[in-house]
Write a protein that holds these residues in place. Structure first.
Motif, short mmCIF file in Angstrom:
data_model
loop_
_atom_site.label_atom_id
_atom_site.label_comp_id
_atom_site.label_asym_id
_atom_site.label_seq_id
_atom_site.Cartn_x
_atom_site.Cartn_y
_atom_site.Cartn_z
N VAL A 85 0.87 -1.17 0.00
CA VAL A 85 0.00 0.00 0.00
C VAL A 85 0.91 1.23 0.00
O VAL A 85 1.88 1.28 0.75
N CYS A 86 0.61 2.19 -0.85
CA CYS A 86 1.50 3.34 -0.98
C CYS A 86 0.72 4.59 -1.37
O CYS A 86 -0.46 4.52 -1.72
N GLU A 87 1.40 5.73 -1.28
CA GLU A 87 0.80 6.97 -1.75
C GLU A 87 1.28 7.24 -3.17
O GLU A 87 1.99 6.41 -3.76
N VAL A 88 0.87 8.35 -3.74
CA VAL A 88 1.08 8.60 -5.16
C VAL A 88 2.55 8.61 -5.55
O VAL A 88 2.90 8.29 -6.69
N ASN A 89 3.45 8.93 -4.61
CA ASN A 89 4.88 8.95 -4.90
C ASN A 89 5.55 7.62 -4.63
O ASN A 89 6.77 7.53 -4.58
N ASN A 90 4.73 6.59 -4.40
CA ASN A 90 5.23 5.21 -4.25
C ASN A 90 5.90 4.94 -2.90
O ASN A 90 6.60 3.95 -2.74
N SER A 91 5.70 5.82 -1.93
CA SER A 91 6.21 5.56 -0.58
C SER A 91 5.19 4.73 0.18
O SER A 91 3.99 5.04 0.18
N ALA A 92 5.66 3.66 0.79
CA ALA A 92 4.77 2.71 1.44
C ALA A 92 4.09 3.31 2.67
O ALA A 92 4.62 4.23 3.31
N ALA A 93 2.93 2.78 2.98
CA ALA A 93 2.18 3.18 4.17
C ALA A 93 1.44 1.96 4.68
O ALA A 93 1.34 0.94 4.00
N ASN A 94 0.91 2.07 5.88
CA ASN A 94 0.20 0.96 6.50
C ASN A 94 -1.22 0.86 5.96
O ASN A 94 -1.94 1.85 5.86
N ALA A 95 -1.64 -0.36 5.62
CA ALA A 95 -2.98 -0.56 5.05
C ALA A 95 -4.09 -0.19 6.03
O ALA A 95 -5.21 0.08 5.61
N ARG A 96 -3.77 -0.15 7.31
CA ARG A 96 -4.82 0.18 8.28
C ARG A 96 -5.27 1.63 8.16
O ARG A 96 -6.31 2.01 8.70
N TYR A 97 -4.49 2.45 7.46
CA TYR A 97 -4.86 3.84 7.28
C TYR A 97 -5.72 4.08 6.04
O TYR A 97 -6.06 5.22 5.73
N VAL A 98 -6.05 3.00 5.30
CA VAL A 98 -6.80 3.15 4.05
C VAL A 98 -8.30 3.10 4.32
O VAL A 98 -8.80 2.21 5.01
N GLN A 99 -9.01 4.05 3.76
CA GLN A 99 -10.47 3.99 3.69
C GLN A 99 -10.80 3.52 2.28
O GLN A 99 -10.66 4.25 1.32
N TRP A 100 -11.22 2.26 2.16
CA TRP A 100 -11.42 1.65 0.85
C TRP A 100 -12.54 2.34 0.08
O TRP A 100 -13.41 2.99 0.66
N HIS A 101 -12.49 2.19 -1.25
CA HIS A 101 -13.59 2.66 -2.07
C HIS A 101 -14.91 2.10 -1.53
O HIS A 101 -14.94 0.99 -0.98
N ALA A 102 -15.98 2.85 -1.71
CA ALA A 102 -17.29 2.41 -1.21
C ALA A 102 -17.63 1.02 -1.74
O ALA A 102 -17.59 0.78 -2.95
N GLY A 103 -17.93 0.11 -0.83
CA GLY A 103 -18.30 -1.24 -1.21
C GLY A 103 -17.14 -2.19 -1.41
O GLY A 103 -17.35 -3.39 -1.60
#
Length: 208
Positions: A85-103
């Motif tokens: 899981v990463c941000e637009v510049n390809n730096s990794a981040a923790n998946a727990r911080y993601v709010q998934w697309h609706a559904g």
């Protein structure tokens, strides 16, 4: 005298690098401002130039509401696929911080990322291999034309392109890795059925 001007036959070189948009799929947004990255431990306690605690995130693409991406990474030496899981510049981040697309579920996010990766990888590798084959065909045609010329007739030099299938890029997709995993799971299930494990508990030993 027939004079044929040499046509430059250029090898395409190495395959181009995979672009971020080809491997990264947007799967949602960040639910919070991402922790500040840095060498300090823990990251949230990184200090600024005045030796003051500076836990505030200032990069827009790492703030709440910014796009979150997922990309598959193929393990060429082992079975399976890992995901980042990463941000637009390809730096990794923790998946727990993601709010998934609706559904969406985490499973769907991974499936979408694999499909996106495979579609672009097919184009990248196929285009490159086609460029090599075209290069070989042009070099072979040039060599035949040069061989057909009378001695000293035109000064055209044959191409030094060498045909070697090792130069072709191997196409490996997420779908290929999934098939490998299916075989692995099938074999592991058979072995486990033949040699069942026993789960140890405080009360008794029971079959798994």
């Amino acid at each position: 005298m027939l004079i044929i001007k040499p046509y430059p036959v250029t090898h395409p070189g190495l395959i181009r690098s995979r672009r971020g948009v080809e491997s990264m799929t947007k799967v949602g947004v960040w639910s919070i401002n991402l922790p500040v990255a840095g060498p300090a431990t823990p990251p949230m306690r990184r200090r600024n130039e005045n030796n003051e605690l500076n836990p505030l995130q200032t990069k827009p693409h790492r703030m709440a509401g910014a796009a979150a991406f997922m990309k598959p990474m193929l393990n060429f030496d082992d079975f399976g696929i890992s995901f980042s899981v990463c941000e637009v510049n390809n730096s990794a981040a923790n998946a727990r911080y993601v709010q998934w697309h609706a559904g969406w579920t985490p499973q769907q996010a991974r499936a979408e990322a694999m499909i996106h990766y495979d579609r672009n990888e097919i184009d990248r590798v196929t285009d490159y291999n086609l460029a090599i084959v075209v290069c070989w065909a042009r070099a072979r045609l040039q060599a035949r034309l040069v061989a057909a010329l009378p001695a000293g007739g035109g000064g055209t030099q044959p191409s030094d392109i060498i045909e070697n299938t090792i130069q072709l890029e191997r196409l490996v997709l997420c779908s290929d890795k999934m098939k490998e995993m299916e075989l692995l799971i099938s074999d592991a299930s058979k072995i486990s059925a033949a040699r069942p494990l026993n789960r140890r508990t405080l009360g008794a030993v029971v079959p798994v």
